[in-house]
Design a protein around this motif. Structure first.
Motif, short mmCIF file in Angstrom:
data_model
loop_
_atom_site.label_atom_id
_atom_site.label_comp_id
_atom_site.label_asym_id
_atom_site.label_seq_id
_atom_site.Cartn_x
_atom_site.Cartn_y
_atom_site.Cartn_z
N CYS A 1 0.80 -1.22 0.00
CA CYS A 1 0.00 0.00 0.00
C CYS A 1 0.83 1.28 0.00
N ASP A 2 2.13 1.17 0.28
CA ASP A 2 3.00 2.33 0.16
C ASP A 2 3.66 2.41 -1.21
N ASN A 3 3.29 1.47 -2.10
CA ASN A 3 3.80 1.42 -3.47
C ASN A 3 5.29 1.10 -3.57
N GLU A 4 5.89 0.60 -2.49
CA GLU A 4 7.33 0.40 -2.49
C GLU A 4 7.75 -1.04 -2.73
N SER A 5 6.85 -2.00 -2.52
CA SER A 5 7.24 -3.39 -2.70
C SER A 5 6.03 -4.20 -3.16
N TRP A 6 6.12 -5.52 -2.99
CA TRP A 6 5.08 -6.43 -3.45
C TRP A 6 4.85 -7.52 -2.41
N ASN A 7 3.63 -8.01 -2.34
CA ASN A 7 3.36 -9.17 -1.51
C ASN A 7 2.23 -10.00 -2.13
N LYS A 8 2.05 -11.18 -1.61
CA LYS A 8 1.01 -12.05 -2.13
C LYS A 8 -0.34 -11.52 -1.68
N ALA A 9 -1.19 -11.21 -2.63
CA ALA A 9 -2.49 -10.63 -2.29
C ALA A 9 -3.41 -10.74 -3.49
N ALA A 10 -4.70 -10.83 -3.22
CA ALA A 10 -5.69 -10.79 -4.27
C ALA A 10 -6.00 -9.35 -4.64
N SER A 11 -6.62 -9.18 -5.79
CA SER A 11 -6.94 -7.86 -6.29
C SER A 11 -8.45 -7.62 -6.22
N ILE A 12 -8.81 -6.38 -5.95
CA ILE A 12 -10.21 -5.95 -6.09
C ILE A 12 -10.29 -5.01 -7.29
N PRO A 13 -11.38 -4.98 -8.02
CA PRO A 13 -12.67 -5.59 -7.72
C PRO A 13 -12.83 -7.05 -8.15
N VAL A 14 -11.79 -7.65 -8.75
CA VAL A 14 -11.97 -8.97 -9.34
C VAL A 14 -12.27 -10.05 -8.30
N SER A 15 -11.82 -9.86 -7.05
CA SER A 15 -12.05 -10.90 -6.05
C SER A 15 -13.47 -10.90 -5.49
N ASP A 16 -14.25 -9.84 -5.77
CA ASP A 16 -15.63 -9.83 -5.30
C ASP A 16 -16.38 -10.99 -5.95
N PRO A 17 -17.13 -11.78 -5.18
CA PRO A 17 -17.80 -12.96 -5.73
C PRO A 17 -18.84 -12.66 -6.81
N LEU A 18 -19.29 -11.40 -6.91
CA LEU A 18 -20.27 -11.05 -7.92
C LEU A 18 -19.65 -10.64 -9.25
N VAL A 19 -18.33 -10.63 -9.29
CA VAL A 19 -17.59 -10.22 -10.48
C VAL A 19 -17.01 -11.44 -11.17
N THR A 20 -17.01 -11.45 -12.49
CA THR A 20 -16.34 -12.49 -13.27
C THR A 20 -14.93 -12.03 -13.59
N GLY B 1 -26.89 -11.44 -17.10
CA GLY B 1 -26.63 -11.02 -15.73
C GLY B 1 -25.44 -11.72 -15.11
N PHE B 2 -25.62 -12.18 -13.90
CA PHE B 2 -24.54 -12.82 -13.12
C PHE B 2 -24.20 -14.16 -13.76
N ILE B 3 -23.07 -14.22 -14.47
CA ILE B 3 -22.77 -15.40 -15.28
C ILE B 3 -21.92 -16.45 -14.56
N ASN B 4 -21.39 -16.14 -13.39
CA ASN B 4 -20.52 -17.13 -12.74
C ASN B 4 -21.20 -18.48 -12.50
N PRO B 5 -22.45 -18.50 -12.00
CA PRO B 5 -23.11 -19.81 -11.84
C PRO B 5 -23.22 -20.58 -13.16
N LEU B 6 -23.42 -19.86 -14.27
CA LEU B 6 -23.50 -20.52 -15.57
C LEU B 6 -22.15 -21.11 -15.96
N LEU B 7 -21.09 -20.34 -15.78
CA LEU B 7 -19.75 -20.79 -16.15
C LEU B 7 -19.34 -22.02 -15.35
N TYR B 8 -19.62 -22.01 -14.05
CA TYR B 8 -19.22 -23.13 -13.20
C TYR B 8 -20.10 -24.34 -13.45
N GLN B 9 -21.36 -24.10 -13.85
CA GLN B 9 -22.20 -25.22 -14.22
C GLN B 9 -21.68 -25.91 -15.47
N ILE B 10 -21.24 -25.11 -16.44
CA ILE B 10 -20.64 -25.68 -17.65
C ILE B 10 -19.36 -26.43 -17.30
#
Length: 461
Positions: free
Chosen positions: A249-268, A381-390
Motif C-alpha cells: 500500500c506504500d507502493n514500495e514493494s510487493w506481496n502475495k495478495a488478491a486484487s479488487i474488484p476482481v475478487s468480489d464474488p459477484l464479479v467475473t 446477468g450474473f454469469i458465474n453460476p453458468l460458467l461453473y455449471q458448464i
C-alpha cells in the motif's frame, strides 16, 4: 438510449441470482473485514491499470509487417485472427453481432483522440462504425500529455473500446470516465452507470490489492455490485498482471495478495494466457498461462483474504474456504498482443501498438457476453453460476473452453529499493485453476450453452 424492459422470464433469472446473492452477502458479513493499517500510516485508495504495449509503427512500416509474420518472435494479432482463434467468427456469421445489446467500460481520465482512433481502427479492420457514447459524471482534469498516469489510462481506454467493439461490432458502447483513479471516484462512476442503467455488461480493467482498501471502500464496491446484479448486469474485471501478488500500500514493494474488484464474488474475473494462433488464418494452436519474466508480469490469480468461497465454487476441490480467481481467461501475452490505434502516446497520432495484459482480455469477454445476451434475447446477468455449471459437465466443458493445463503465474518483481521480490505462483492443471480459471472461450459453443442455461434457470445437470 435503449430502454431495458425486464420480462417475466427475466424476472425469474433475477430471483435465481438473488438466491446466490443471499449466500454471497452472508459470506461477506461473516468475513470480519476491518480497516487495514499499512506501513508509514499510508493507505492507498486508488486503482491502477497496467496495459502492456509496444510500438508497431505505421501500417506499412517494417515493425508492423514483421509482427504479422508467423516466423516472428513477437506476434501481433488483428481482429480476424482473434475472432477465429476463439471461434467468435461463426457467431458473427450467423448474425450474432451484439446488435441491441450494450457494453459499459469504466475507466479514469480521458483519451482525447479516441473517436478518431476508433474510426481509424474500424477502417483498418473493416468494422462497422461504432455506436460510442462518452459519459462524464464529474468534471475531468485538463488533459496533460506529460502526466504518465493520464497517458496510461488513455492507453487503457483505447484498448478497451476498440477491442470490445471488435468482438461485438454492433453493440453500443458507453465509456464512463471517472475524474481520477481514486476508489471513491471510480465507485461514483460505477454507481452512475447503475443508477442510469447505461448497459447490459460492465467491463473494468483496473484493480488494486485487497489490503489497500478500507472496509468502507470494500462495502461500497460490493453494494454497487449487488445493485448491478439485481438489475441483471454482468460484471467483468481483469485479474491483474503481477501473478499472485499486488503492490504494497506504500507502493514500495510487493506481496502475495488478491486484487479488487476482481475478487468480489459477484464479479467475473478474467485471467491471462499466451495464445499461439496462425497469423494468417487465426487458427487456434495452443495456449499456456501468460507469464513473461522479461516484463515482470504474469496472469493475476490466487485467493481472497476477504471473501469466502462462494457457493458456485463449491465443486472446486482445490479451493479451501476462500474466493478463488480468475474465473476465465483470454490472450494477454505481451509478445502475442492485439493491435490498437492510439494517438496519445509518445509516437503521436495514428500510431499502432501491440497491447497485452489481462486488461486486454476483459473488454473482449464483455464483447462475448454481449453476443450471448443477443443470442438469449435477454441479459444473462450474473454469469458465474453458468460458467461453473458448464465446467461441472465434462462434455459441455470440453466443447466450450480451451482448458489451459501448462504453466504457472509465479513472478519476480522489482521493489523501489531495487531488491527483487519473488512470489511463488499457482500451477495450471485440468479444469479450474488459480491462473486461468476455466480457461479461454470456444465462443460458438459457449454462447449457446450460456443462453440455454439462462433460459431454463438450470442450476444442476
Amino acid at each position: 438510449m435503449q430502454n431495458h424492459t425486464i420480462s417475466h422470464r427475466f424476472t425469474g433469472k433475477i430471483w435465481l441470482c438473488a438466491l446466490v446473492l443471499n449466500l454471497v452477502v452472508a459470506l461477506l458479513s461473516s468475513s470480519g473485514t476491518s480497516m487495514h493499517v499499512v506501513a508509514r500510516g499510508i493507505t492507498r485508495h486508488a486503482a491502477v491499470v497496467s496495459p502492456h504495449y509496444r510500438y508497431l509503427g505505421r501500417p506499412y512500416d517494417s515493425l508492423f509487417s514483421k509482427c504479422q509474420i508467423n516466423q516472428s518472435d513477437k506476434h501481433c494479432y488483428g481482429v480476424d485472427q482473434m475472432r477465429n482463434a476463439y471461434s467468435i467468427a461463426p457467431l458473427l456469421a450467423r448474425g450474432y453481432t451484439g446488435k441491441g445489446r450494450s457494453i459499459v467500460i469504466i475507466d479514469a481520465y480521458q483519451a482525447p483522440h479516441l473517436r478518431d482512433d476508433v474510426a481509424d481502427f474500424d477502417a483498418r479492420f473493416g468494422l462497422p462504425p461504432i455506436n460510442l457514447n462518452i459519459v462524464v459524471p464529474d468534471k475531468l482534469p485538463a488533459w496533460n500529455k506529460h502526466d504518465d498516469t493520464q497517458q496510461t489510462w488513455s492507453a487503457e481506454i483505447s484498448l478497451d473500446v476498440e477491442w470490445a467493439h471488435a468482438i461485438a461490432p454492433d453493440a453500443s458502447i458507453t465509456l464512463v470516465e471517472s475524474k481520477s483513479e481514486n476508489d471513491p471516484d471510480l465507485i461514483r462512476a460505477l454507481n452512475y452507470t447503475i443508477d442510469h442503467d447505461l448497459g447490459d455488461i460492465i467491463s473494468m480493467s483496473f484493480g488494486e490489492s485487497e489490503a489497500c482498501a478500507t472496509a468502507d471502500v470494500l462495502k461500497s464496491w460490493h453494494k454497487a455490485f449487488e445493485t448491478a446484479t439485481r438489475l441483471g448486469m454482468t460484471l467483468l474485471a481483469a485479474s491483474g498482471d503481477s501473478g499472485p501478488g499486488e503492490q504494497t500500500c506504500d507502493n514500495e514493494s510487493w506481496n502475495k495478495a488478491a486484487s479488487i474488484p476482481v475478487s468480489d464474488p459477484l464479479v467475473t474475473g478474467v485471467g491471462g494466457t499466451a495464445l499461439e494462433a496462425d497469423l494468417v488464418t487465426g487458427e487456434y494452436q495452443s495456449e499456456t498461462v501468460w507469464r513473461d519474466p522479461a516484463s515482470q508480469s504474469a496472469s493475476g490469480g490466487g485467493f481472497s483474504d476477504i471473501y469466502k468461497k462462494p457457493s458456485y465454487q463449491d465443486q472446486i476441490a482445490n479451493i479451501a474456504d476462500k474466493r478463488g480467481t480468475p474465473d476465465v481467461a483470454y490472450n494477454s501475452s505481451t509478445s502475442r498482443g492485439v493491435v490498437v490505434v492510439w494517438s496519445d502516446g509518445e509516437h503521436g497520432p495514428g500510431s499502432l501498438y501491440s497491447f497485452g495484459g489481462t486488461s486486454s482480455g476483459t473488454p473482449q469477454w464483455a464483447g462475448i457476453v454481449a453476443l450471448a445476451d443477443q443470442y438469449a434475447n435477454q441479459r444473462l446477468g450474473f454469469i458465474n453460476p453458468l460458467l461453473y455449471q458448464i465446467g461441472k459437465r465434462s462434455d459441455w466443458y470440453q466443447s466450450a473452453f480451451h482448458d489451459i493445463v501448462k504453466g504457472n503465474n509465479g513472478v519476480s518483481l522489482s521493489a523501489t529499493d531495487a531488491t527483487i521480490v519473488t512470489l511463488d505462483g499457482y500451477k495450471a492443471g485440468p479444469g479450474w485453476d488459480a491462473t486461468t480459471g476455466w480457461g479461454t472461450p470456444i465462443a460458438s459453443q459457449l454462447v449457446p450453452l450460456m443462453a440455454m442455461l439462462a433460459a431454463t434457470h438450470q442450476t444442476t445437470p
